[in-house]
Design a protein around this motif. Structure first.
Motif, PDB file in Angstrom:
ATOM      1  N   PRO A 127       0.824  -1.209   0.000  1.00  0.00           N
ATOM      2  CA  PRO A 127       0.000   0.000   0.000  1.00  0.00           C
ATOM      3  C   PRO A 127       0.860   1.262   0.000  1.00  0.00           C
ATOM      4  O   PRO A 127       1.815   1.356   0.770  1.00  0.00           O
ATOM      5  N   GLY A 128       0.561   2.171  -0.925  1.00  0.00           N
ATOM      6  CA  GLY A 128       1.289   3.444  -0.990  1.00  0.00           C
ATOM      7  C   GLY A 128       2.559   3.408  -1.803  1.00  0.00           C
ATOM      8  O   GLY A 128       3.198   4.440  -2.013  1.00  0.00           O
ATOM      9  N   PHE A 129       2.974   2.216  -2.266  1.00  0.00           N
ATOM     10  CA  PHE A 129       4.224   2.125  -3.019  1.00  0.00           C
ATOM     11  C   PHE A 129       3.939   2.385  -4.505  1.00  0.00           C
ATOM     12  O   PHE A 129       3.078   1.739  -5.099  1.00  0.00           O
ATOM     13  N   TYR A 130       4.673   3.308  -5.112  1.00  0.00           N
ATOM     14  CA  TYR A 130       4.464   3.722  -6.504  1.00  0.00           C
ATOM     15  C   TYR A 130       4.711   2.552  -7.472  1.00  0.00           C
ATOM     16  O   TYR A 130       5.641   1.806  -7.262  1.00  0.00           O
ATOM     17  N   PRO A 131       3.961   2.389  -8.576  1.00  0.00           N
ATOM     18  CA  PRO A 131       2.793   3.169  -8.971  1.00  0.00           C
ATOM     19  C   PRO A 131       1.485   2.560  -8.449  1.00  0.00           C
ATOM     20  O   PRO A 131       0.424   3.082  -8.759  1.00  0.00           O
ATOM     21  N   GLY A 132       1.554   1.475  -7.709  1.00  0.00           N
ATOM     22  CA  GLY A 132       0.346   0.898  -7.099  1.00  0.00           C
ATOM     23  C   GLY A 132      -0.306  -0.190  -7.932  1.00  0.00           C
ATOM     24  O   GLY A 132      -1.255  -0.824  -7.495  1.00  0.00           O
ATOM     25  N   SER A 133       0.203  -0.425  -9.132  1.00  0.00           N
ATOM     26  CA  SER A 133      -0.360  -1.476 -10.005  1.00  0.00           C
ATOM     27  C   SER A 133       0.580  -2.689 -10.010  1.00  0.00           C
ATOM     28  O   SER A 133       1.674  -2.640  -9.458  1.00  0.00           O
ATOM     29  N   GLY A 134       0.140  -3.785 -10.674  1.00  0.00           N
ATOM     30  CA  GLY A 134       1.030  -4.938 -10.839  1.00  0.00           C
ATOM     31  C   GLY A 134       0.839  -6.046  -9.831  1.00  0.00           C
ATOM     32  O   GLY A 134       1.814  -6.688  -9.410  1.00  0.00           O
TER      33      GLY A 134
END
Ligand SMILES: [Zn+2]
Length: 304
Positions: A127-134
């Motif tokens: 949670p909160g780690f860029y970009p949040g997808s994948g």
């Protein structure tokens, strides 16, 4: 915010639509800079298409977050996508592997409806780690369903875990998909001590992964990527270059360079080991791999 000298105001009309501002500020010369980065990767891919080399390296750029019409995450143009489009003139099955600590979202987005480019990204996912997808359930769309794979790990992942899962997943994909060429993005922010990353990995771990791919004798393009501890990123890319060229490196950083002081206090190629808490459990990582294996079967990857 008032733009500083040489920087164009990020609140100009259109900056929100095209992603300029925040982490992609506009400045005099940005177009030429982006054009050089894109041109370098496209030239590297063209060299491979023309059979002038088996392995081509471009450590500049590798802007995997840029979208078709929008800059994002320090990335002004997606040179990787442009390079892969050059490769498509010759190759029908291209494997893209993303080792940066962040999800290779821009590259996946560009090719997630095709079987011709398989995108495989290993990245931190919290949670909160860029970009949040994948997430591991994210595997492409329409005719490209099954041809995107994501391995989302948590912070503190160790070399033995990473190499084990990388080998298992990548070997299976190469065997199943049978790529004709491979592009690897080697973002340096996956190395321990990066201010934006959170992995407990060292150059030897990632080099082992690259060598696992090299055993398959595919034409190969190695690209840079993120990396915000500049000294460690330089060490990492230097070590990969040496490994690929089968050269031994001296432990000491040569003192005849303008950045020598950046490599203190020990001035060696080694990166200091850190103690970090590992939030990955075997159960969690096995669950990700099981989902990936299930999807590869479910979408009959490689059957075209
Ligand atoms: Zn990154």
């Amino acid at each position: 915010m008032k733009a500083s000298k040489g920087e164009i105001d990020s609140e100009d009309e259109g900056s929100v639509d095209f992603g300029s501002g925040f982490d992609c500020p506009m400045w005099d010369g940005v177009f030429n800079y982006a054009a050089c980065i894109a041109g370098a990767t496209m030239t590297a891919c063209d060299e491979l298409c023309r059979g002038l080399a088996d392995i081509v390296i471009n450590w500049t750029g590798e802007w995997h977050h840029a979208h078709r019409d929008k800059a994002s995450g320090y990335c002004y143009v997606n040179d990787i996508v442009l390079g892969i489009l050059v490769l498509r003139k010759k190759f029908d099955r291209i494997l893209y592997i993303d080792l940066d600590v962040h999800h290779g979202d821009g590259v996946q987005e560009a090719f997630e409806t095709t079987k011709r480019v398989f995108t495989l990204s290993f990245h931190q996912y919290e949670p909160g780690f860029y970009p949040g997808s994948g997430g591991c359930e994210d595997c492409g769309f329409a005719t490209g369903k099954g041809y995107a794979v994501n391995f989302p790990f948590k912070s503190g992942i160790t070399g033995s875990q990473f190499v084990t899962y990388f080998k298992r997943i990548t070997t299976l994909i190469i065997k199943t998909y049978k790529p004709q060429v491979c592009v690897i993005q080697c973002g340096g922010d996956v190395i321990a001590g990066d201010p934006l990353g959170g992995s407990n990995l060292y150059p030897k771990d990632l080099i082992e992964c690259i060598q696992i791919v090299m055993q398959h004798n595919l034409p190969l393009i190695l690209l840079g990527g993120g990396g915000y501890n500049f000294a460690n990123t330089s060490r990492y890319w230097t070590e990969i270059t040496a490994a690929v060229c089968q050269q031994e490196l001296s432990d000491d950083i040569p003192d005849e360079n303008d950045f020598f002081l950046e490599f203190g206090p020990d001035y060696t190629i080694q990166i200091e080991k850190r103690r970090m808490e590992d939030f990955n459990t075997e159960e969690y990582l096995d669950g990700c791999v099981n989902k990936i294996e299930e999807n590869l079967k479910k979408y009959d990857v490689g059957s075209f």
